[in-house]
Design a protein around this motif. Sequence first.
Motif, mmCIF file in Angstrom:
data_model
loop_
_atom_site.group_PDB
_atom_site.id
_atom_site.type_symbol
_atom_site.label_atom_id
_atom_site.label_comp_id
_atom_site.label_asym_id
_atom_site.label_seq_id
_atom_site.Cartn_x
_atom_site.Cartn_y
_atom_site.Cartn_z
ATOM 1 N N ASN A 126 -47.573 -36.115 -2.626
ATOM 2 C CA ASN A 126 -47.364 -34.945 -1.778
ATOM 3 C C ASN A 126 -48.423 -33.898 -2.102
ATOM 4 O O ASN A 126 -48.529 -33.455 -3.252
ATOM 5 C CB ASN A 126 -45.980 -34.337 -2.023
ATOM 6 N N ILE A 127 -49.173 -33.505 -1.103
ATOM 7 C CA ILE A 127 -50.162 -32.436 -1.259
ATOM 8 C C ILE A 127 -49.626 -31.231 -0.499
ATOM 9 O O ILE A 127 -49.536 -31.257 0.727
ATOM 10 C CB ILE A 127 -51.539 -32.857 -0.712
ATOM 11 N N THR A 128 -49.224 -30.202 -1.223
ATOM 12 C CA THR A 128 -48.604 -29.068 -0.540
ATOM 13 C C THR A 128 -49.660 -28.173 0.104
ATOM 14 O O THR A 128 -50.687 -27.861 -0.492
ATOM 15 C CB THR A 128 -47.717 -28.248 -1.491
ATOM 16 N N THR A 129 -49.364 -27.800 1.329
ATOM 17 C CA THR A 129 -50.265 -26.953 2.105
ATOM 18 C C THR A 129 -49.656 -25.584 2.382
ATOM 19 O O THR A 129 -50.279 -24.741 3.011
ATOM 20 C CB THR A 129 -50.604 -27.627 3.444
ATOM 21 N N ARG A 130 -48.416 -25.396 1.884
ATOM 22 C CA ARG A 130 -47.722 -24.135 2.087
ATOM 23 C C ARG A 130 -46.579 -24.054 1.085
ATOM 24 O O ARG A 130 -46.033 -25.085 0.679
ATOM 25 C CB ARG A 130 -47.175 -24.074 3.519
ATOM 26 N N ASP A 131 -46.222 -22.836 0.696
ATOM 27 C CA ASP A 131 -45.097 -22.626 -0.211
ATOM 28 C C ASP A 131 -43.918 -22.051 0.558
ATOM 29 O O ASP A 131 -44.087 -21.375 1.579
ATOM 30 C CB ASP A 131 -45.457 -21.620 -1.315
ATOM 31 N N LYS A 132 -42.713 -22.306 0.036
ATOM 32 C CA LYS A 132 -41.563 -21.581 0.547
ATOM 33 C C LYS A 132 -41.734 -20.087 0.259
ATOM 34 O O LYS A 132 -42.503 -19.691 -0.625
ATOM 35 C CB LYS A 132 -40.276 -22.088 -0.100
ATOM 36 N N ILE A 142 -29.664 -12.567 -6.433
ATOM 37 C CA ILE A 142 -29.624 -13.876 -5.783
ATOM 38 C C ILE A 142 -31.049 -14.228 -5.372
ATOM 39 O O ILE A 142 -31.669 -13.515 -4.578
ATOM 40 C CB ILE A 142 -28.719 -13.853 -4.532
ATOM 41 N N ASN A 143 -31.569 -15.308 -5.930
ATOM 42 C CA ASN A 143 -32.924 -15.718 -5.574
ATOM 43 C C ASN A 143 -32.878 -16.685 -4.399
ATOM 44 O O ASN A 143 -32.144 -17.672 -4.419
ATOM 45 C CB ASN A 143 -33.621 -16.379 -6.765
ATOM 46 N N VAL A 144 -33.651 -16.383 -3.373
ATOM 47 C CA VAL A 144 -33.662 -17.159 -2.138
ATOM 48 C C VAL A 144 -35.066 -17.715 -1.916
ATOM 49 O O VAL A 144 -36.056 -17.014 -2.121
ATOM 50 C CB VAL A 144 -33.248 -16.269 -0.939
ATOM 51 N N ARG A 145 -35.150 -18.975 -1.514
ATOM 52 C CA ARG A 145 -36.431 -19.584 -1.120
ATOM 53 C C ARG A 145 -36.303 -20.016 0.336
ATOM 54 O O ARG A 145 -35.509 -20.899 0.669
ATOM 55 C CB ARG A 145 -36.766 -20.778 -2.020
ATOM 56 N N LEU A 146 -37.096 -19.380 1.180
ATOM 57 C CA LEU A 146 -36.983 -19.579 2.627
ATOM 58 C C LEU A 146 -37.926 -20.657 3.135
ATOM 59 O O LEU A 146 -39.110 -20.689 2.769
ATOM 60 C CB LEU A 146 -37.307 -18.281 3.366
ATOM 61 N N VAL A 147 -37.422 -21.504 4.010
ATOM 62 C CA VAL A 147 -38.293 -22.381 4.795
ATOM 63 C C VAL A 147 -39.065 -21.487 5.768
ATOM 64 O O VAL A 147 -38.460 -20.656 6.450
ATOM 65 C CB VAL A 147 -37.463 -23.414 5.579
ATOM 66 N N PRO A 148 -40.410 -21.594 5.815
ATOM 67 C CA PRO A 148 -41.156 -20.762 6.759
ATOM 68 C C PRO A 148 -40.594 -20.882 8.172
ATOM 69 O O PRO A 148 -40.345 -21.975 8.671
ATOM 70 C CB PRO A 148 -42.578 -21.328 6.666
#
Length: 487
Positions: free
Chosen positions: A214-220, A346-352
């Motif tokens: 997996n080559i990530t091209t974007r972060d949450k 509360i830590n949240v990680r959003l899908v773009p």
Amino acid sequence: MRCSLLGTILAVSLLTSAFPLSAAVAAEDTRIEETSSKTAKLLQELLRFDSSNPGGQTLGQAEYLKKLFDAAGAETEIIVTPSGQAHFIARLKGDGSKKPVLLAAHSDVVPAERSGWSVDPFAGVIQDGYVLGRGAMDFKGGQAVFARAVLMLAENKVPLSRDVIFLAEADEEAGEYGTSWLAENYWEKIDAEFALNEGGWIFQNGAGETTQVNITTRDKIYVSLKLTAAGKPTHSSRPMTESAISHLTQALAKITQWDTDPTLNEQTREYFRALSRTAKEPLASHLKKLAEGKKPEELREAGRKVVELGDYPLLWHALMRNTVAPTMVNAGIKENVIPGTAEAIINVRLVPGSTPYEVMEQLRKVVNDPEVKIELASGMTDSEAREYYDKKTNAPASPVDTELYRALEESSKQVWPKAEVVPALFEAGTDGSAWRDRGVPVYGIYPYPLDNETLERMHGNDERISIRSLNEGTEMIYETLRKVAGR
């Protein structure tokens, strides 16, 4: 008769010794690998610097790296931040016909709870074919791989068409003098055509075969929310059923028992579709349903089965949805006082494509308590926050038609021929935004194959990475640099 008996004895002897012999050969292979791996030895040295953030220091590690790269003939520099931490930059010069390629890897690590470790987390211990230590996987292992690959270019005198920049960063885990500060004050030293950072995972199956890169091209998108509960302060000898702490703990109990629905965008749909092509049944069918489903109930059921059957359940759970995790709780001023307020983060990680306001509204419905206030923890005004999160949501993913992405793809297939290479979303966050915000494509990879147990030790006890994975990752990154920077 005698020959027959001797043959039988010999056959039995060979049969009974076959497995011990195989074990001995495997053990010898592991021993040779351990003693000959320059990447593993470098990682051991890096782990011996306590660069915990907070509490540790990156300057000593930067000085150690400077000696290595000075000896290789690179241009080197240590940049000390106002807080006394250090960034290290090394540059192998090319002929200037192309813009530089940059490899960035952070030196700071999260603190270690030493009581939970079986070894000293800062001793660089090798055990059973693994290097153990705080940062072995996140991200001193990656730093060792990146550094060795760049040093190999110098050792092999590879002629370069572009500069190759190696950056060992400070303040990635926390702090105000990380790559954003570095880019603001020293951009000319880290400007590049494209950059490689931490990010995507390289998956192994149960047999130890590498199946996917997996080559990530974007972060949450990273968001922290603050829950504040109010109540009446009074003496602890007269406890109340209704208090700030009781409101907060009931809210947190509801949140931990709740989960968001799968929320996919085009990038994550394509990612799960790619996973379905290498998975076995019945997992493959559920992955495909998750990628192609439209109705919420279909996505929920497919997502549940993927997590239940998958090799990387926590990772895949996180990639298919906005995640919500209570991480900090604060209440009270003295042990005999019932406090008037209690707070939690509360830590949240959003899908773009998602916004923090959507998640806040969902949480309000889940908590269903007017005494608990839910707001952004950032301290930004509403207009500032909306502008910031709109910018993050609308930022494009790094393109997959660049020389660096193609080189990563080709080199991955060269080292792991059976693996599928896919662009991916990173479920956490990195400090790659310093380049992405300036239009520089950033690609993320943890440059070593790993299994789920190794993945789940990240930020935990007995963090580790296998020496074989370090060696394979070094080969892949070296070949990538030869393709993208060699003449």
